[in-house]
Design an enzyme around this catalytic site. Sequence first.
Site, PDB file in Angstrom:
ATOM      1  CD  GLU A  45      18.939 -68.837 127.623  1.00  0.00           C
ATOM      2  OE1 GLU A  45      18.932 -68.538 126.541  1.00  0.00           O
ATOM      3  OE2 GLU A  45      19.420 -70.035 128.101  1.00  0.00           O
ATOM      4  CG  ASP A  65      17.720 -76.621 127.721  1.00  0.00           C
ATOM      5  OD1 ASP A  65      18.069 -76.139 127.942  1.00  0.00           O
ATOM      6  OD2 ASP A  65      17.780 -76.882 125.971  1.00  0.00           O
TER       7      ASP A  65
HETATM    8  O1  FUB Z   1      20.124 -75.631 125.207  1.00  0.00           O
HETATM    9  C1  FUB Z   1      20.107 -74.474 124.328  1.00  0.00           C
HETATM   10  C2  FUB Z   1      19.622 -73.847 125.052  1.00  0.00           C
HETATM   11  O2  FUB Z   1      20.049 -72.879 126.393  1.00  0.00           O
HETATM   12  C3  FUB Z   1      18.297 -73.275 125.354  1.00  0.00           C
HETATM   13  O3  FUB Z   1      16.762 -72.866 124.612  1.00  0.00           O
HETATM   14  C4  FUB Z   1      18.486 -72.337 126.485  1.00  0.00           C
HETATM   15  O4  FUB Z   1      17.300 -72.164 127.201  1.00  0.00           O
HETATM   16  C5  FUB Z   1      19.488 -72.813 126.990  1.00  0.00           C
HETATM   17  O5  FUB Z   1      18.933 -74.039 128.051  1.00  0.00           O
END
Ligand code: FUB
Length: 345
Positions: free
Chosen positions: A244, A31
């Site tokens: 997301e 991320d």
């Molecule tokens: O790293 C945890 C979660 O997985 C992140 O918040 C999302 O965007 C995905 O990458």
Amino acid sequence: MPEDTVKHIDFTELNKKAISKPLISHIYTADPSAHVFNGKIYIYPSHDIDAGEAFDDLGSHFAMEDYHVISMDSINSEAVDNGVALHVKDIPWAEKQLWAPDAHEKDGKYYLFFPAKAYDGIFRIGVAISASPTGPFTAQPEAIKGSFSIDPAVFKDDDGNYYMYFGGLWGGQLQRWRSESFNPDEPKNPTAFIPKDNEPALLPLVAKLTDDLLEFSESPKQLEILDAAGNLLLAGDIGRRFFEASWMHKYNGNYYFSYSTGDTHLICYAIGDNPYGPFTFQGILLEPVVGWTSHHSICEVENKWYLFYHDSSLSNGVTHLRSVKLAEITYNVDGTIVPLKPYTD
Ligand code: FUB
């Protein structure tokens, strides 16, 4: 059953075809939110660990406990891990799951923005402050008032205003906020309260930040992502709809909102003419990487543009053990971005 590890892949062969290598390999990172501060590159990633949590579609296996900041003197120099910048035990309101963070600078101070699950099981977004871009950061005693869900990305516009983009489906809980309050029903069901396929998809949120960057200065607003005909993308349009990993950058005066499509594993982008949108869907920015998640940032370094992203190649495909990478991106004359394939054919 969902699986935690990608099987049937020859990782030695795959890694030969990868367009880039992990920036660091002594810890797992994911991320990545990249920025240039004072001429140096700083990357704010999640710090992946194996905490022994079983894999599920709520992301319980993403049980991260701290943040490390990675720095680079230039795009080709060695990436340096600057050690623990913030630990969950030092965040008064947070219990667990330090997911995708971002950071920004204002008036010589550095602000780390991060999601975490509070003791009531609800994701909130917090802020921590440091005199240095690499920390250590001191967390505010409480989460941002009115914050919820995950994946904050903070964008500074040319007029000096800062905006936070955020939100994430399934384990990110965005679908539980369809009314004013959190819906705690069916806690183990990641898709409860997701709209029907023929209804508009859930949308990411944006809120302008206060001058001290510690609170929202307005109620979060939904960021519309439209198709070429001007219609909102539908929930069933899983190859294009928001899931997301929000990111905002500006190129040639236009605003580019990019994001992950989650269960279809793409990074896509949409263009608008102001920070609130609406944004018109353009296409794919990054084809699927090894691992379930895809998450990125886009950063200009010395007049070239780079995609910071992650994959699970170093862990031979373990979903929650990822590594941060970078690759140059280029723009077509019409402002669209040339899509990247993370592995050559
Ligand atoms: O790293 C945890 C979660 O997985 C992140 O918040 C999302 O965007 C995905 O990458």
